[in-house]
Design a protein around this motif. Structure first.
Motif, PDB file in Angstrom:
ATOM      1  N   ARG A 253       5.427   9.149  -3.532  1.00 20.09           N
ATOM      2  CA  ARG A 253       6.677   8.833  -2.822  1.00 20.09           C
ATOM      3  C   ARG A 253       7.909   9.230  -3.643  1.00 20.09           C
ATOM      4  O   ARG A 253       8.886   9.727  -3.102  1.00 20.09           O
ATOM      5  CB  ARG A 253       6.740   7.342  -2.489  1.00 20.09           C
ATOM      6  N   SER A 275      -4.977   1.784 -10.808  1.00 13.59           N
ATOM      7  CA  SER A 275      -5.479   1.058  -9.624  1.00 13.59           C
ATOM      8  C   SER A 275      -6.174   1.967  -8.626  1.00 13.59           C
ATOM      9  O   SER A 275      -6.901   1.492  -7.761  1.00 13.59           O
ATOM     10  CB  SER A 275      -4.395   0.263  -8.877  1.00 13.59           C
ATOM     11  N   ARG A 297      -4.390   5.279 -16.596  1.00 12.89           N
ATOM     12  CA  ARG A 297      -5.333   4.331 -17.213  1.00 12.89           C
ATOM     13  C   ARG A 297      -6.247   3.776 -16.123  1.00 12.89           C
ATOM     14  O   ARG A 297      -6.000   3.974 -14.922  1.00 12.89           O
ATOM     15  CB  ARG A 297      -4.593   3.267 -17.995  1.00 12.89           C
ATOM     16  N   SER A 402      -6.728   1.775  -0.846  1.00  8.94           N
ATOM     17  CA  SER A 402      -5.619   2.259  -0.022  1.00  8.94           C
ATOM     18  C   SER A 402      -4.306   1.815  -0.649  1.00  8.94           C
ATOM     19  O   SER A 402      -4.027   0.612  -0.698  1.00  8.94           O
ATOM     20  CB  SER A 402      -5.780   1.667   1.385  1.00  8.94           C
ATOM     21  N   GLY A 403      -3.536   2.769  -1.145  1.00  9.17           N
ATOM     22  CA  GLY A 403      -2.255   2.424  -1.784  1.00  9.17           C
ATOM     23  C   GLY A 403      -2.416   1.429  -2.916  1.00  9.17           C
ATOM     24  O   GLY A 403      -1.521   0.642  -3.191  1.00  9.17           O
ATOM     25  N   GLY A 404      -3.580   1.450  -3.576  1.00 11.82           N
ATOM     26  CA  GLY A 404      -3.820   0.541  -4.702  1.00 11.82           C
ATOM     27  C   GLY A 404      -4.434  -0.790  -4.284  1.00 11.82           C
ATOM     28  O   GLY A 404      -4.791  -1.599  -5.138  1.00 11.82           O
ATOM     29  N   ARG A 466      -2.882  -7.058   6.909  1.00 11.77           N
ATOM     30  CA  ARG A 466      -2.543  -5.812   7.612  1.00 11.77           C
ATOM     31  C   ARG A 466      -3.021  -4.566   6.875  1.00 11.77           C
ATOM     32  O   ARG A 466      -3.371  -3.571   7.491  1.00 11.77           O
ATOM     33  CB  ARG A 466      -1.039  -5.734   7.854  1.00 11.77           C
ATOM     34  N   LYS A 471      -6.384   2.183  10.350  1.00 12.70           N
ATOM     35  CA  LYS A 471      -5.214   2.883  10.878  1.00 12.70           C
ATOM     36  C   LYS A 471      -5.644   3.777  12.049  1.00 12.70           C
ATOM     37  O   LYS A 471      -4.802   4.272  12.797  1.00 12.70           O
ATOM     38  CB  LYS A 471      -4.526   3.682   9.772  1.00 12.70           C
TER      39      LYS A 471
HETATM   40  C1  MCA Z   1       1.338  -1.437   3.136  1.00 13.99           C
HETATM   41  N1  MCA Z   1       0.575  -1.068   4.191  1.00 13.99           N
HETATM   42  C2  MCA Z   1      -0.555  -0.564   3.758  1.00 13.99           C
HETATM   43  C3  MCA Z   1      -0.487  -0.638   2.357  1.00 13.99           C
HETATM   44  N2  MCA Z   1       0.689  -1.183   1.995  1.00 13.99           N
HETATM   45  N3  MCA Z   1      -1.621  -0.052   4.399  1.00 13.99           N
HETATM   46  C4  MCA Z   1      -2.633   0.392   3.666  1.00 13.99           C
HETATM   47  N4  MCA Z   1      -2.640   0.343   2.319  1.00 13.99           N
HETATM   48  C5  MCA Z   1      -1.582  -0.175   1.635  1.00 13.99           C
HETATM   49  N5  MCA Z   1      -1.591  -0.240   0.290  1.00 13.99           N
HETATM   50  C6  MCA Z   1       0.887  -1.116   5.636  1.00 13.99           C
HETATM   51  C7  MCA Z   1       1.953  -2.103   5.999  1.00 13.99           C
HETATM   52  O1  MCA Z   1       1.352  -3.331   6.366  1.00 13.99           O
HETATM   53  C8  MCA Z   1       2.595  -1.412   7.191  1.00 13.99           C
HETATM   54  O2  MCA Z   1       1.777  -1.565   8.290  1.00 13.99           O
HETATM   55  C9  MCA Z   1       2.507   0.055   6.849  1.00 13.99           C
HETATM   56  O3  MCA Z   1       1.407   0.150   5.954  1.00 13.99           O
HETATM   57  C10 MCA Z   1       3.726   0.665   6.220  1.00 13.99           C
HETATM   58  O4  MCA Z   1       4.104  -0.145   5.152  1.00 13.99           O
HETATM   59  P1  MCA Z   1       5.107   0.381   4.035  1.00 13.99           P
HETATM   60  O5  MCA Z   1       6.448  -0.227   4.260  1.00 13.99           O
HETATM   61  O6  MCA Z   1       5.042   1.839   3.888  1.00 13.99           O
HETATM   62  O7  MCA Z   1       4.431  -0.252   2.784  1.00 13.99           O
HETATM   63  P2  MCA Z   1       5.093  -0.623   1.470  1.00 13.99           P
HETATM   64  O8  MCA Z   1       5.618  -1.997   1.564  1.00 13.99           O
HETATM   65  O9  MCA Z   1       6.028   0.449   1.037  1.00 13.99           O
HETATM   66  O10 MCA Z   1       3.825  -0.690   0.495  1.00 13.99           O
HETATM   67  C11 MCA Z   1       3.122   0.433   0.069  1.00 13.99           C
HETATM   68  C12 MCA Z   1       2.818   0.267  -1.422  1.00 13.99           C
HETATM   69  C13 MCA Z   1       2.159  -1.129  -1.579  1.00 13.99           C
HETATM   70  C14 MCA Z   1       4.111   0.321  -2.215  1.00 13.99           C
HETATM   71  C15 MCA Z   1       1.891   1.370  -1.862  1.00 13.99           C
HETATM   72  O11 MCA Z   1       0.959  -1.167  -0.821  1.00 13.99           O
HETATM   73  C16 MCA Z   1       1.906  -1.491  -2.996  1.00 13.99           C
HETATM   74  O12 MCA Z   1       2.796  -1.986  -3.675  1.00 13.99           O
HETATM   75  N6  MCA Z   1       0.706  -1.245  -3.507  1.00 13.99           N
HETATM   76  C17 MCA Z   1       0.308  -1.619  -4.847  1.00 13.99           C
HETATM   77  C18 MCA Z   1      -0.925  -2.437  -4.824  1.00 13.99           C
HETATM   78  C19 MCA Z   1      -1.303  -2.943  -6.212  1.00 13.99           C
HETATM   79  O13 MCA Z   1      -0.495  -3.485  -6.950  1.00 13.99           O
HETATM   80  N7  MCA Z   1      -2.549  -2.777  -6.583  1.00 13.99           N
HETATM   81  C20 MCA Z   1      -3.062  -3.225  -7.854  1.00 13.99           C
HETATM   82  C21 MCA Z   1      -4.342  -3.977  -7.682  1.00 13.99           C
HETATM   83  P3  MCA Z   1       2.273  -2.323   9.588  1.00 13.99           P
HETATM   84  O14 MCA Z   1       3.453  -1.538  10.039  1.00 13.99           O
HETATM   85  O15 MCA Z   1       1.102  -2.248  10.495  1.00 13.99           O
HETATM   86  O16 MCA Z   1       2.579  -3.698   9.115  1.00 13.99           O
HETATM   87  S1  MCA Z   1      -5.013  -4.418  -9.324  1.00 13.99           S
HETATM   88  C22 MCA Z   1      -6.150  -3.160  -9.537  1.00 13.99           C
HETATM   89  O17 MCA Z   1      -6.395  -2.415  -8.674  1.00 13.99           O
HETATM   90  C23 MCA Z   1      -6.826  -2.865 -10.817  1.00 13.99           C
HETATM   91  C24 MCA Z   1      -7.208  -3.997 -11.650  1.00 13.99           C
HETATM   92  C25 MCA Z   1      -6.000  -1.886 -11.624  1.00 13.99           C
HETATM   93  O18 MCA Z   1      -6.628  -1.024 -12.249  1.00 13.99           O
HETATM   94  O19 MCA Z   1      -4.777  -1.997 -11.607  1.00 13.99           O
END
Ligand code: MCA
Ligand code: AMP
Length: 503
Positions: A253, A275, A297, A402-404, A466, A471
């Motif tokens: 992004r 992640s 990492r 998906s997106g982490g 969600r 999707k």
């Molecule tokens: C939001 N949506 C998603 C996701 N995020 N769908 C699939 N996968 C996702 N990750 C949905 C929303 O509900 C919305 O659907 C639509 O997609 C658009 O949302 P958007 O506004 O674009 O989303 P966003 O708020 O910008 O979030 C995207 C994001 C977020 C920034 C990538 O998902 C995020 O911060 N991800 C990071 C996750 C994370 O921290 N993972 C670490 C896990 P609708 O319109 O239907 O509501 S710890 C881990 O994995 C290990 C230990 C490690 O190694 O770190």
């Protein structure tokens, strides 16, 4: 001597006037505020009857106060149990039943619904602005707290991670797991009190809570807290920051933003990714645009961080680098656990102070995922190259990232299969330009059933968070199976490969 995570973090706290968190709206909390605020909250928890070893479940929006609450739990000797803000009431009900928390802290909007759940614990609130009943209860308490003494092996947190069987498992993380990993990462990534981290990750998972927050606390640095990812806000903060931790979607992004330039990133010293796999193309494109080589990492909820590319030395695109100091790797044959020679592909097993204690109240599952000599079976298919770099080449576990965020197909399939008119389903991850993988479902309908894609998606709303929802839903006459009767998800993935990439 107190071996608690908090005691080990506090040993590195700087001057109380130093900024700990600044929000993108200009709020500032110092280290002095952190100590006093977490002490008051710890008193409030104790006043609510919290005892050492109790679980405190927390589903709240991101705020500096949510971090103080996390630290307060640790100071009170309780296990912090953070929950994704996207989880539905049905999902929360399971966590409450399984973890039996003493207190549940939630957004005020959720209060009544949670209080009405069977076996609901005491409910407190905390909103996105850092206000709520738990803050009211803390307001007049003393600003110092006699921290509960903890051994290294005592729990500090429980993080739920979905399982391939569809039932979430609580990974029990000890004081030592979290403190040792933060200590190692501070040194490996050269964090100091001069660092200012752009923090745009959620704080209910390992990445945003432990990797980002604990590392900055252990270094005595500062964070710029953002409620969510926003490319404009992040780029605007870069001249005041030194570092950012992100998932690959952050980087794809940012690359779409014209403001990402060499100049905009010139004050930054470090960008890390994890992640989910970072495409080598993204790594190269980011370097071309900014001159920075992203440091990739690799970790897991159960293990914290295992491997990292080097700070100095070559950060090799498409790899996750070397085992972190103190972490042992074994690349093993899946069935036997027999160690394979370097260069061969097998399942990664890890052992070290970072590896969790086991799954909460699931001794059989814990036993099944550890070898007798203490190595934890990650389920990641890997190879170590001639130079010692770890390549993650696939996953033996049926998991979509998906997106982490992790989505376990079984959990989604169970919900779809329960719908009227559905014979069976298979949930798969397909290449997605924004999220890396996007969730999709192939569904077999009963003969004559009129079920359409929209109806399935509407039915799933409210049952699953969600981000777990497909999707796209495709209808197939039957699921492809091998001679053993196992669904061939690879065949489905090939068939629908371009669905998201071609829009
Ligand atoms: C939001 N949506 C998603 C996701 N995020 N769908 C699939 N996968 C996702 N990750 C949905 C929303 O509900 C919305 O659907 C639509 O997609 C658009 O949302 P958007 O506004 O674009 O989303 P966003 O708020 O910008 O979030 C995207 C994001 C977020 C920034 C990538 O998902 C995020 O911060 N991800 C990071 C996750 C994370 O921290 N993972 C670490 C896990 P609708 O319109 O239907 O509501 S710890 C881990 O994995 C290990 C230990 C490690 O190694 O770190
Ligand atoms: P979680 O259950 O959220 O802890 O997810 C852990 C899984 O994420 C690991 O087992 C890997 O499959 C995956 N993962 C984490 N970091 C990376 C990375 N840098 N590259 C590829 N996969 C990763």
């Amino acid at each position: 001597m107190n071996n608690s995570l908090y005691a080990r973090l506090r040993a590195h706290f700087p001057d109380p006037d130093k900024i700990f968190i600044e929000t993108d709206t200009g709020r500032r909390l110092t280290y002095g505020d952190l100590e006093a605020g977490s002490a008051r909250l710890a008193h409030a928890l104790v006043a609510r009857g919290v005892k050492p070893g109790d679980r405190i479940a927390v589903q709240v929006q991101k705020s500096p106060e949510a971090i103080l609450l996390y630290l307060a739990c640790v100071r009170a000797g309780a296990a912090y149990l953070p929950l994704n803000t996207g989880y539905t009431l049905a999902e929360l009900s399971y966590f409450i039943g399984d973890a039996e928390p003493a207190v549940f802290v939630c957004d005020p909007k959720m209060r009544d619904a949670i209080a009405a759940l069977p076996s609901a614990p005491g409910v407190e609130t905390l909103d996105a602005d850092g206000r709520g009943t738990i803050m009211d209860a803390a307001a007049d308490r003393p600003s110092t707290f006699d921290d509960v003494s903890r051994e290294r092996d005592d729990l500090a947190a429980i993080l739920y991670t979905s399982g391939t069987t569809g039932r979430s498992k609580g990974a029990m993380l000890t004081q030592e797991n979290l403190a040792s990993n933060a200590e190692v990462l501070v040194r490996y990534w050269r964090f100091t009190a001069d660092d200012v981290l752009i923090h745009a990750l959620p704080i209910f998972h390992t990445h945003g809570l432990f990797v980002a927050t604990n590392v900055l606390l252990m270094a005595g640095g500062s964070m710029i807290f953002m409620p969510r990812f926003d490319a404009d806000t992040i780029i605007a903060a870069m001249p005041r920051a030194t570092s950012m931790m992100g998932v690959p979607t952050f980087y794809t992004r940012l690359l779409e933003h014209p403001g990402l330039t060499r100049e905009a990133t010139s004050h930054m010293r470090l960008f890390t990714s994890g992640s989910a796999p970072l495409l080598a193309d993204t790594h190269r494109a980011f370097e071309d645009r900014t001159g920075h080589r992203i440091l990739e990492r690799y970790g897991m909820t159960e293990t914290n961080m295992n491997a990292s590319n080097p700070y100095e030395g070559e950060r090799r695109a498409g790899t996750v680098g070397f085992p972190l100091p103190g972490v042992e790797f074994r690349v093993a044959e899946a069935e036997t656990g027999r160690a394979l020679p370097q260069g061969e592909t097998g399942i990664l097993e890890v052992r070290g102070p970072n590896v969790f204690k086991g799954y909460w109240r699931m001794p059989e599952k814990t036993a099944a995922e550890f070898r007798a000599d203490g190595f934890f079976i990650t389920g990641d298919i890997v190879k170590i190259d001639d130079d010692g770099y770890l390549h993650i080449v696939g996953r033996a576990k049926d998991l979509i990232i998906s997106g982490g965020y992790n989505v376990y197909p079984k959990e989604v399939e169970s919900e779809i299969d329960a719908l009227a008119g559905v014979v069976e389903s298979a949930v798969i991850g397909l290449p997605h330009p924004d999220f890396g993988e996007g969730v999709a479902a192939a569904v077999v309908r009963e003969a004559g059933a009129k079920l359409e894609e929209d109806a399935i998606l509407a039915e799933l709303q409210g049952r699953l968070a969600r981000y777990k929802l497909p999707k796209r839903v495709f209808f197939v006459d039957e699921l492809p199976r091998n001679t053993m009767g196992k669904v061939q998800k690879n065949v489905l993935r090939e068939r629908f490969d371009n669905v998201f990439s071609t829009g």
